[in-house]
Write a protein that holds these residues in place. Structure first.
Motif: not given
Length: 306
Positions: A131-152, A218-222
């Protein structure tokens, strides 16, 4: 933030052919660039949310990384059984991208509000909740999500929120993001998603009253950053959470659950929407005001507790 998400995904898709986007007939004026550049990796399945999720799970099981994009109630609530069975239980690499956190879609009424989504998603085993709070968090986590295992699950606001993060901060799933840190402060304000404007306003009002405070996104709740919370509890006497979500099941619940099983006993208060649906129809700020979720009300309550 949704524009940042799409721009980042378009860029990543240039070099990663695994990326697919599915929409149940939403995302107009946002997803066109992805559709035009990668038509073979874009599916509009029509107003069929359950099918969208099941198709995404099938593609994910064949090695694709699939992003399902819609307004939060339509990507989370309507196809919940498919999310539970095809995505969470199967632990597939599906990314559920919901737009319109909280009462962002205020004028559309309660059917379009998203006040239960964090509670629903964090209750699912295997599900990561972002649950991001700004565009910077969105950009970084979208990049990380490519190789992240499991649903988001991505919980995105859509009001053109400004960047508040320090570009030097490490933004990772499951890691708290300090917006402001003051060693001498005895107050910590933890917030998530589209409550960033409230948190910043409250912090400013408290400062004018002579109280400095830590401000933490706290952009990651879980999975939650319990290690960061433990450090905060060691040094802060007053802990406050702010979120535009039902008071039950969101950030405040996560923090209170941890405190209840810890050795710490801070002054703690949750600020969120009450456990009721809004019969008010109007702007986000109008509905916030009707439910008392305003910076002034929050600051007044904090000052009384202090």
């Amino acid at each position: 933030m949704r524009n940042t998400f799409v721009k980042t995904l378009v860029k990543l898709a240039e070099t990663d052919s695994r990326i697919f986007v599915i929409t149940p007939d939403l995302g107009f004026s946002v997803l066109e660039e992805f559709e035009e550049k990668y038509p073979d990796r874009f599916l509009n399945v029509g107003i069929a949310e359950a099918n969208a999720v099941s198709i995404a799970a099938g593609l994910a099981l064949s090695g694709k990384i699939v992003y399902v994009y819609s307004i939060i109630p339509f990507v989370i609530m309507r196809p919940f059984e498919q999310i539970r069975v095809d995505v969470a239980y199967m632990n597939t690499n599906v990314r559920l991208v919901g737009v319109g956190a909280g009462v962002t879609y205020g004028p559309a009424g309660a059917t379009h509000h998203a006040i239960e989504d964090i509670a629903l998603m964090r209750a699912l085993p295997n599900m990561t909740v972002f649950a991001p709070s700004d565009p910077y968090e969105v950009e970084r986590i979208t990049e990380e999500s490519i190789n992240y295992q499991g649903p988001i699950y991505f919980r995105l606001p859509k009001k053109g929120e400004p960047i508040i993060s320090n570009s030097k901060n490490e933004i990772r799933l499951g890691k708290a993001n300090y917006i402001k840190k003051n060693i001498e402060s005895e107050i910590a304000i933890l917030f998530t998603s589209n409550a960033s404007d409230l948190a910043l306003d409250v912090e400013d009002k408290l400062l004018k009253e002579g109280y400095c405070s830590d401000l933490v996104s706290m952009h990651t709740i879980k999975p939650f950053d319990h290690a960061a919370l433990a450090e905060i509890l060691k040094t802060k006497k007053h802990i406050f959470t702010i979120e535009e979500h039902n008071v039950i099941g969101g950030l405040g619940s996560v923090v209170s659950e941890y405190i209840a099983e810890s050795i710490y006993n801070p002054v703690f208060k949750r600020f969120a929407l009450p456990d009721e649906y809004s019969h008010y129809v109007g702007s986000q700020s109008y509905i916030r005001d009707k439910f008392g979720l305003t910076a002034q009300n929050i600051t007044t309550t904090i000052l009384e507790l202090l």
